[in-house]
Scaffold this active site. Sequence first.
Site, PDB file in Angstrom:
ATOM      1  N   TYR A  97     -18.008  36.142  42.577  1.00  0.00           N
ATOM      2  CA  TYR A  97     -17.118  35.057  42.139  1.00  0.00           C
ATOM      3  C   TYR A  97     -16.083  35.508  41.107  1.00  0.00           C
ATOM      4  O   TYR A  97     -14.974  34.985  41.059  1.00  0.00           O
ATOM      5  CB  TYR A  97     -17.947  33.930  41.520  1.00  0.00           C
ATOM      6  CG  TYR A  97     -18.767  33.124  42.498  1.00  0.00           C
ATOM      7  CD1 TYR A  97     -18.785  33.413  43.855  1.00  0.00           C
ATOM      8  CD2 TYR A  97     -19.538  32.054  42.052  1.00  0.00           C
ATOM      9  CE1 TYR A  97     -19.551  32.679  44.741  1.00  0.00           C
ATOM     10  CE2 TYR A  97     -20.310  31.307  42.922  1.00  0.00           C
ATOM     11  CZ  TYR A  97     -20.304  31.623  44.272  1.00  0.00           C
ATOM     12  OH  TYR A  97     -21.061  30.887  45.134  1.00  0.00           O
ATOM     13  N   TYR A 139       0.831  -1.202   0.000  1.00  0.00           N
ATOM     14  CA  TYR A 139       0.000   0.000   0.000  1.00  0.00           C
ATOM     15  C   TYR A 139       0.867   1.254   0.000  1.00  0.00           C
ATOM     16  O   TYR A 139       1.826   1.382   0.754  1.00  0.00           O
ATOM     17  CB  TYR A 139      -0.919   0.032   1.228  1.00  0.00           C
ATOM     18  CG  TYR A 139      -1.766   1.286   1.281  1.00  0.00           C
ATOM     19  CD1 TYR A 139      -2.837   1.442   0.428  1.00  0.00           C
ATOM     20  CD2 TYR A 139      -1.450   2.326   2.163  1.00  0.00           C
ATOM     21  CE1 TYR A 139      -3.608   2.591   0.447  1.00  0.00           C
ATOM     22  CE2 TYR A 139      -2.212   3.484   2.189  1.00  0.00           C
ATOM     23  CZ  TYR A 139      -3.286   3.616   1.331  1.00  0.00           C
ATOM     24  OH  TYR A 139      -4.032   4.757   1.332  1.00  0.00           O
ATOM     25  N   ARG A 185     -13.431  36.761  43.426  1.00  0.00           N
ATOM     26  CA  ARG A 185     -13.004  35.860  44.487  1.00  0.00           C
ATOM     27  C   ARG A 185     -12.476  34.526  43.952  1.00  0.00           C
ATOM     28  O   ARG A 185     -11.555  33.938  44.524  1.00  0.00           O
ATOM     29  CB  ARG A 185     -14.189  35.604  45.420  1.00  0.00           C
ATOM     30  CG  ARG A 185     -13.818  34.834  46.660  1.00  0.00           C
ATOM     31  CD  ARG A 185     -14.965  34.533  47.597  1.00  0.00           C
ATOM     32  NE  ARG A 185     -16.285  34.992  47.243  1.00  0.00           N
ATOM     33  CZ  ARG A 185     -17.395  34.296  47.532  1.00  0.00           C
ATOM     34  NH1 ARG A 185     -17.302  33.123  48.148  1.00  0.00           N
ATOM     35  NH2 ARG A 185     -18.577  34.764  47.226  1.00  0.00           N
ATOM     36  N   ASN A 243       0.274  12.304   4.452  1.00  0.00           N
ATOM     37  CA  ASN A 243      -0.400  11.401   5.378  1.00  0.00           C
ATOM     38  C   ASN A 243       0.113  11.672   6.790  1.00  0.00           C
ATOM     39  O   ASN A 243       0.982  10.975   7.296  1.00  0.00           O
ATOM     40  CB  ASN A 243      -0.105   9.960   4.957  1.00  0.00           C
ATOM     41  CG  ASN A 243      -1.245   9.012   5.254  1.00  0.00           C
ATOM     42  OD1 ASN A 243      -1.034   7.829   5.399  1.00  0.00           O
ATOM     43  ND2 ASN A 243      -2.455   9.515   5.343  1.00  0.00           N
ATOM     44  N   GLU A 282     -12.982   5.388   5.231  1.00  0.00           N
ATOM     45  CA  GLU A 282     -12.514   6.240   6.330  1.00  0.00           C
ATOM     46  C   GLU A 282     -13.763   6.702   7.095  1.00  0.00           C
ATOM     47  O   GLU A 282     -14.267   7.800   6.891  1.00  0.00           O
ATOM     48  CB  GLU A 282     -11.691   7.393   5.764  1.00  0.00           C
ATOM     49  CG  GLU A 282     -10.432   6.866   5.072  1.00  0.00           C
ATOM     50  CD  GLU A 282      -9.897   7.759   3.967  1.00  0.00           C
ATOM     51  OE1 GLU A 282     -10.381   8.894   3.829  1.00  0.00           O
ATOM     52  OE2 GLU A 282      -9.004   7.309   3.224  1.00  0.00           O
ATOM     53  N   PHE A 285      -2.215   8.446  11.388  1.00  0.00           N
ATOM     54  CA  PHE A 285      -2.686   9.680  10.763  1.00  0.00           C
ATOM     55  C   PHE A 285      -3.963  10.219  11.404  1.00  0.00           C
ATOM     56  O   PHE A 285      -4.359  11.345  11.160  1.00  0.00           O
ATOM     57  CB  PHE A 285      -2.943   9.447   9.275  1.00  0.00           C
ATOM     58  CG  PHE A 285      -3.780   8.225   9.007  1.00  0.00           C
ATOM     59  CD1 PHE A 285      -5.123   8.170   9.349  1.00  0.00           C
ATOM     60  CD2 PHE A 285      -3.211   7.110   8.415  1.00  0.00           C
ATOM     61  CE1 PHE A 285      -5.888   7.030   9.112  1.00  0.00           C
ATOM     62  CE2 PHE A 285      -3.973   5.976   8.169  1.00  0.00           C
ATOM     63  CZ  PHE A 285      -5.316   5.934   8.523  1.00  0.00           C
ATOM     64  N   HIS A 287      -5.282  15.715  -4.583  1.00  0.00           N
ATOM     65  CA  HIS A 287      -5.644  16.024  -3.195  1.00  0.00           C
ATOM     66  C   HIS A 287      -5.549  17.523  -2.884  1.00  0.00           C
ATOM     67  O   HIS A 287      -5.842  17.933  -1.756  1.00  0.00           O
ATOM     68  CB  HIS A 287      -4.753  15.234  -2.238  1.00  0.00           C
ATOM     69  CG  HIS A 287      -5.130  13.783  -2.137  1.00  0.00           C
ATOM     70  ND1 HIS A 287      -5.378  13.003  -3.241  1.00  0.00           N
ATOM     71  CD2 HIS A 287      -5.296  12.963  -1.053  1.00  0.00           C
ATOM     72  CE1 HIS A 287      -5.671  11.776  -2.855  1.00  0.00           C
ATOM     73  NE2 HIS A 287      -5.648  11.728  -1.525  1.00  0.00           N
TER      74      HIS A 287
END
Length: 516
Positions: A282, A55, A285, A197, A419, A334, A85
């Site tokens: 508050y 791969y 304080r 990646n 994915e 990744f 991409h």
Amino acid sequence: MTLVLELIPGQLTLDQLRQIRQGGVRLSLHADAAAAIQRSAAVVQAAAAGDAPVYGVNTGFGKLASKRIGKHELAALQRNLIRSHCVGVGAPLSPAVVRLMLATKAASLARGYSGVRESVVQSLLDAFNAGLVPYVPAQGSVGASGDLAPLSHMTLALMGEGEMLVDGQRRPALAELTRVGLSPLVLEAKEGLALINGTQTSTALALDALLRFETVYAAAIVSGALSLDAARGSDGPFDPRIHEVRGQPGQIEAAAAYRALLAGSEIRQSHRDGDDRVQDPYCLRCQPQVMGACLDQTRHVRDVLLREANAVTDNPLVFAPADGPAYMVSGGNFHAEPVALAADALACAVAEVGAIAERRIAMLIDTGVSRLPPFLTVNAGLNSGFMIAHVTAAALASENKSLAHPASVDSLPTSANQEDHVSMATFAARRLAAMLDNTAHIVAIELLAAGQGIEFLRPLRSSDALEAVHAQLRARCPAMHEDHYLAPDIEQAFAWVNGGELATLLHQRTAMVLLD
């Protein structure tokens, strides 16, 4: 002479990352990194020459992993990966973020688990050292399978096919590479995948926010102390015994910082006896409890992001020990879930710092609580004073509440359900910039309001530390004796909050160290 930072893969420090973010440094790689890089690259080259499917080397990507690619097309496979991409949209990432991307990607690849050649790592360092800033659109990553789109835009620019950001303008990358004497990057087997990646974009965005928050947080400690004195609040809640018995480290440190900033105040001394207010609200304080918890949260985020900046986050990984067999393993480093959760945690801290500061502004303008003139102005009615400045602070605090909604709980499957769970880390980190702008503006308004409150208590003086703050404020913004155009004062104070001078004062006057 320009400072040269020698990067030891896996050992980047927060101070180095701070300098990389700021720029003005050069990067070099420790000589010991070469052997591991060469061994892992040899494993990939052998796989590319072989017939077994691997791969990322001789297959398609994602859902197309079952598609085999011929040996003569392996270089084209990597080029096509980057080109396909590059689908980011939106405004470009800032130069500071891109510098962090270049440096952390180089350091990750240089650990020797990615199978790239030394020349690939060097191309990233060369671009950084030449001051080049690839044009990287901010939107388009879901923070899983790596920050694919933004890292692809970064890589395409190094290939000479994309664009660089020059003085805020887009310029052809090839022309900019040529201008500085660099050759375009030529990819070989697996190298395109290794470059994109990973989690370097989401990590860079989160680191950029973390390092900026360091400055805003320090300013908020100072503004809170100034508000306490302006409202003639009690320093009793900052007694160290209170905080020691709880044992929360950030709370203990925050209380000590407030005590140091307030030490010697004539204002506090003037009403130590005979004050008829039993307890402060508050927002005054509980400052150590709130700011201390935010400090502890921020330090946790620092630890996660520092680990991630040093991590190997691509896939598949190459294990090529010097004294054993080499192999490649597919995994999921990744997936940016650690960054997503850390960014969400930081978002809560950023929102809380702004939220309690907004409450202090509201307290200061409320004469029934602060015992100062209504809306911090004389002749109220004719003058509105800080009435609408508080409205701005409230609007920003409310906006932060929406932005603080956790991004990490929102997963949308991609790549034809291959994915099927993503982190949304890139958005989780990117939205922090807007939140920091909001909180820094709230703190700026608080400084103006608290400074105005101090004016009404003259001739009494605050502590030396807070008088120094007040003097610096007045050097930038005048007192508001009657209504005037206030927006420029807010922007001046905003620049002051972001500029780091208040953080420097805090470090000089107290023992508090925020992140290092």
